[in-house]
Design a protein around this motif. Structure first.
Motif, PDB file in Angstrom:
ATOM      1  N   VAL A 115     -14.447   6.858  -5.450  1.00 48.17           N
ATOM      2  CA  VAL A 115     -14.187   5.412  -5.387  1.00 48.17           C
ATOM      3  C   VAL A 115     -13.143   5.047  -6.443  1.00 48.17           C
ATOM      4  CG1 VAL A 115     -15.203   3.132  -5.815  1.00 48.17           C
ATOM      5  CG2 VAL A 115     -16.459   4.825  -4.463  1.00 48.17           C
ATOM      6  N   ASP A 116     -12.086   4.379  -5.961  1.00 48.74           N
ATOM      7  CA  ASP A 116     -11.021   3.923  -6.863  1.00 48.74           C
ATOM      8  C   ASP A 116     -11.472   2.616  -7.508  1.00 48.74           C
ATOM      9  OD1 ASP A 116      -7.811   4.883  -5.430  1.00 48.74           O
ATOM     10  OD2 ASP A 116      -8.685   5.209  -7.437  1.00 48.74           O
ATOM     11  N   TYR A 117     -11.589   2.587  -8.846  1.00 49.30           N
ATOM     12  CA  TYR A 117     -11.993   1.332  -9.481  1.00 49.30           C
ATOM     13  C   TYR A 117     -11.534   1.332 -10.922  1.00 49.30           C
ATOM     14  CZ  TYR A 117     -14.957  -2.558 -11.073  1.00 49.30           C
ATOM     15  OH  TYR A 117     -15.414  -3.746 -11.603  1.00 49.30           O
ATOM     16  N   LYS A 118     -10.932   0.244 -11.356  1.00 49.72           N
ATOM     17  CA  LYS A 118     -10.430   0.108 -12.734  1.00 49.72           C
ATOM     18  C   LYS A 118      -9.504   1.270 -13.102  1.00 49.72           C
ATOM     19  CE  LYS A 118     -13.810  -2.896 -14.912  1.00 49.72           C
ATOM     20  NZ  LYS A 118     -14.829  -3.107 -15.967  1.00 49.72           N
ATOM     21  N   GLY A 119      -8.670   1.679 -12.133  1.00 52.69           N
ATOM     22  CA  GLY A 119      -7.660   2.710 -12.399  1.00 52.69           C
ATOM     23  C   GLY A 119      -8.196   4.118 -12.500  1.00 52.69           C
ATOM     24  N   LYS A 120      -9.487   4.309 -12.140  1.00 50.29           N
ATOM     25  CA  LYS A 120     -10.044   5.673 -12.188  1.00 50.29           C
ATOM     26  C   LYS A 120     -10.668   6.021 -10.837  1.00 50.29           C
ATOM     27  CE  LYS A 120     -11.506   5.788 -17.102  1.00 50.29           C
ATOM     28  NZ  LYS A 120     -12.744   5.708 -17.955  1.00 50.29           N
ATOM     29  N   LYS A 121     -10.775   7.339 -10.559  1.00 43.68           N
ATOM     30  CA  LYS A 121     -11.482   7.810  -9.366  1.00 43.68           C
ATOM     31  C   LYS A 121     -12.869   8.247  -9.819  1.00 43.68           C
ATOM     32  CE  LYS A 121      -7.771   9.414  -6.250  1.00 43.68           C
ATOM     33  NZ  LYS A 121      -6.978   8.245  -6.674  1.00 43.68           N
ATOM     34  N   TRP A 122     -13.887   7.526  -9.349  1.00 41.47           N
ATOM     35  CA  TRP A 122     -15.260   7.801  -9.770  1.00 41.47           C
ATOM     36  C   TRP A 122     -15.959   8.656  -8.723  1.00 41.47           C
ATOM     37  CZ3 TRP A 122     -16.376   5.917 -14.635  1.00 41.47           C
ATOM     38  CH2 TRP A 122     -15.490   4.957 -15.144  1.00 41.47           C
ATOM     39  N   THR A 123     -16.693   9.671  -9.164  1.00 44.36           N
ATOM     40  CA  THR A 123     -17.442  10.508  -8.192  1.00 44.36           C
ATOM     41  C   THR A 123     -18.915  10.520  -8.592  1.00 44.36           C
ATOM     42  OG1 THR A 123     -17.035  12.447  -9.583  1.00 44.36           O
ATOM     43  CG2 THR A 123     -15.452  12.026  -7.790  1.00 44.36           C
ATOM     44  N   LEU A 128     -21.116   5.316  -6.852  1.00 46.02           N
ATOM     45  CA  LEU A 128     -21.973   4.244  -6.323  1.00 46.02           C
ATOM     46  C   LEU A 128     -21.839   2.999  -7.199  1.00 46.02           C
ATOM     47  CD1 LEU A 128     -24.313   2.997  -4.628  1.00 46.02           C
ATOM     48  CD2 LEU A 128     -25.890   4.140  -6.207  1.00 46.02           C
ATOM     49  N   VAL A 129     -21.950   3.200  -8.519  1.00 48.13           N
ATOM     50  CA  VAL A 129     -21.878   2.054  -9.441  1.00 48.13           C
ATOM     51  C   VAL A 129     -20.513   1.386  -9.323  1.00 48.13           C
ATOM     52  CG1 VAL A 129     -22.302   1.301 -11.812  1.00 48.13           C
ATOM     53  CG2 VAL A 129     -23.425   3.345 -10.972  1.00 48.13           C
ATOM     54  N   PHE A 163     -17.950   0.838   0.667  1.00 51.87           N
ATOM     55  CA  PHE A 163     -18.043   2.247   0.261  1.00 51.87           C
ATOM     56  C   PHE A 163     -16.787   3.029   0.647  1.00 51.87           C
ATOM     57  CE2 PHE A 163     -22.087   1.880  -1.550  1.00 51.87           C
ATOM     58  CZ  PHE A 163     -22.879   1.071  -0.753  1.00 51.87           C
ATOM     59  N   ARG A 164     -15.641   2.313   0.784  1.00 51.75           N
ATOM     60  CA  ARG A 164     -14.424   3.025   1.171  1.00 51.75           C
ATOM     61  C   ARG A 164     -14.045   4.064   0.110  1.00 51.75           C
ATOM     62  NH1 ARG A 164     -13.101  -1.919  -0.779  1.00 51.75           N
ATOM     63  NH2 ARG A 164     -11.332  -2.156  -2.237  1.00 51.75           N
ATOM     64  N   SER A 165     -13.515   5.170   0.594  1.00 48.87           N
ATOM     65  CA  SER A 165     -13.252   6.305  -0.283  1.00 48.87           C
ATOM     66  C   SER A 165     -11.773   6.398  -0.651  1.00 48.87           C
ATOM     67  CB  SER A 165     -13.668   7.605   0.429  1.00 48.87           C
ATOM     68  OG  SER A 165     -13.355   8.719  -0.370  1.00 48.87           O
ATOM     69  N   ALA A 166     -11.517   7.003  -1.802  1.00 53.57           N
ATOM     70  CA  ALA A 166     -10.118   7.271  -2.210  1.00 53.57           C
ATOM     71  C   ALA A 166      -9.648   8.575  -1.595  1.00 53.57           C
ATOM     72  CB  ALA A 166     -10.060   7.359  -3.730  1.00 53.57           C
ATOM     73  N   THR A 167     -10.561   9.273  -0.898  1.00 53.57           N
ATOM     74  CA  THR A 167     -10.173  10.534  -0.226  1.00 53.57           C
ATOM     75  C   THR A 167     -10.580  10.394   1.249  1.00 53.57           C
ATOM     76  OG1 THR A 167     -12.351  11.554  -0.425  1.00 53.57           O
ATOM     77  CG2 THR A 167     -10.891  11.720  -2.354  1.00 53.57           C
ATOM     78  N   ASP A 168     -10.399  11.477   2.040  1.00 52.07           N
ATOM     79  CA  ASP A 168     -10.806  11.305   3.438  1.00 52.07           C
ATOM     80  C   ASP A 168     -12.240  11.765   3.677  1.00 52.07           C
ATOM     81  OD1 ASP A 168      -8.879  14.155   4.691  1.00 52.07           O
ATOM     82  OD2 ASP A 168     -10.693  14.005   3.476  1.00 52.07           O
TER      83      ASP A 168
END
Ligand SMILES: Nc1nc2c(c(CN[C@H]3C=C[C@H](O)[C@@H]3O)cn2[C@@H]2O[C@H](COP(=O)(O)O)[C@@H](O)[C@H]2O)c(=O)[nH]1
Length: 365
Positions: A115-123, A128-129, A163-168
């Motif tokens: 998830v792309d958020y605040k300039g980072k990719k979270w896994t 979720l958060v 829940f859109r993803s930064a990857t496929d």
């Protein structure tokens, strides 16, 4: 509970059929998780505990927690965790722990759901958060139970966007997560005046009571399985919900509970991994090679229940060891658990994973 002890459920049934009435209603609530974990440990032949390592780990964990002054305050220090001590945080934590399961991926670190958020990719858990925080920033009421139950407003398309993803790769078990939201939204609407606060207050400051309400009233929190022909309660997400509330509110307000010692660790896929790395858990060779080969372990398999139950019992022994050395210690399984999870994530970041975590896909953890 050893083998020759009568099954408590059977006793209850006998009590009722002989008209002896239910157990004393004034008895303090208990979740039965620790008792069932001991039963699993006493009947595990593929997972064992190593007491020498447990003693060593107890000292190391206690000293590290002291050095880091690890406390409930640590919870809110995490960048993505909510900071306000109010109803919005209660709703956030409920939503989070309703969906706090199964983030592991078979893809590479670059291709896994993120998830792309605040300039980072979270896994992982943090994806979720991040997704929830991002949705709130985008004015989607993702932490409001009445929204989840409203299929006209909260459409599948809206949730796919949340829940859109930064990857496929999409978030694992997307449709199961939707089902959890719909179920919980409906139950909170029908039985708790549309309010998570009502649900929390119904427990009257009992942590075990709140866990039991969740397990009894919400099928999606009822993390119970059959092991050696007996029902065993593990209740990981119900318990981590209580512990997250307790930590976020630093034991006050909506996080005030008079029996936090009734809460065990949250048997997920990270705690067994760190306990094995510390030498506390030992696996039989076939199980260890299954895990090292990253082969799936289906939910409810005896090995999986042994991993989860023995992890709970292992940290109970570790906690007792800490208290033996430091009777004054203000410590409980929740805080030890949070510490162990963060320690495991640190080892993962440092590329220092001694063994992979086991691969079970389920909504329970
Ligand atoms: N036992 C236990 N399990 C925990 C957590 C947390 C996060 N808690 C935060 C709050 C306070 C702490 O300081 C943590 O920062 C997530 N999980 C579980 O792990 C899995 C996700 O793993 P990965 O895919 O690697 O992110 C998944 O089953 C998820 O439910 C914990 O604390 N304890």
């Amino acid at each position: 509970m050893s083998d020759d002890e009568p099954d408590p459920e059977l006793l209850e049934l006998l009590r009722k059929s002989l008209g002896l009435g239910a157990k004393d209603p004034s008895a303090p609530p208990d979740t039965k998780v620790l008792q069932h974990a001991e039963f699993i440990y006493n009947n595990s032949i593929d997972v064992a505990l190593d007491m020498r390592s447990t003693k060593r780990a107890a000292i190391a964990v206690w000293e590290a927690m002291q050095q880091q002054s690890y406390s409930t305050k640590t919870w809110s220090k995490h960048e993505l965790h909510p900071k306000s001590k109010d109803e919005s945080t209660v709703n956030f934590i409920f939503t989070m722990d309703l969906l706090n399961f199964s983030f592991w991926s078979e893809r590479s670190q670059e291709e896994r759901f993120a998830v792309d958020y605040k300039g980072k990719k979270w896994t992982g858990y943090w994806s979720l958060v991040a997704a929830l925080q991002r949705a709130l920033d985008e004015e989607i009421q993702i932490t409001t139970p009445s929204f989840w139950a409203n299929e006209e407003e909260c459409t599948e398309e809206v949730l796919r966007n949340v829940f859109r993803s930064a990857t496929d790769e999409e978030i694992p078990l997307f449709s199961e997560r939707v089902a959890c939201l719909r179920e919980a939204g409906q139950i909170i609407e029908e039985e708790f005046d549309n309010s998570v606060i009502t649900l929390v207050e119904d427990a009257k400051s009992s942590a075990a009571g709140l866990v039991n309400i969740l397990a009894d009233r919400f099928p999606c929190f009822r993390d119970e399985h059959i092991f050696e022909k007996r029902k065993v309660r593990i209740l990981k997400r119900a318990q981590i919900f209580v512990a997250d509330l307790w930590a976020a509110f630093e034991g006050e307000g909506y996080g005030e509970f008079n029996d936090m010692d009734k809460i065990t660790i949250f048997a997920d896929y990270r705690i067994p991994q760190i306990l094995h790395s510390l030498g506390c858990l030992i696996y039989c060779p076939p199980l260890e090679s299954r895990i090292r080969r990253l082969d799936p372990l289906e939910s409810g398999h005896s090995w999986e229940i042994q991993l989860r139950g023995c992890s709970i019992w292992s940290v109970e022994l570790l906690r007792r060891e800490i208290l033996r050395e430091h009777p004054e210690a203000k410590i409980n399984a929740s805080l030890i658990d949070f510490f162990l999870y963060d320690l495991m994530k640190e080892k993962e970041r440092d590329g220092d994973e001694e063994i992979p975590h086991h691969r079970t896909r389920s909504i329970w953890y």
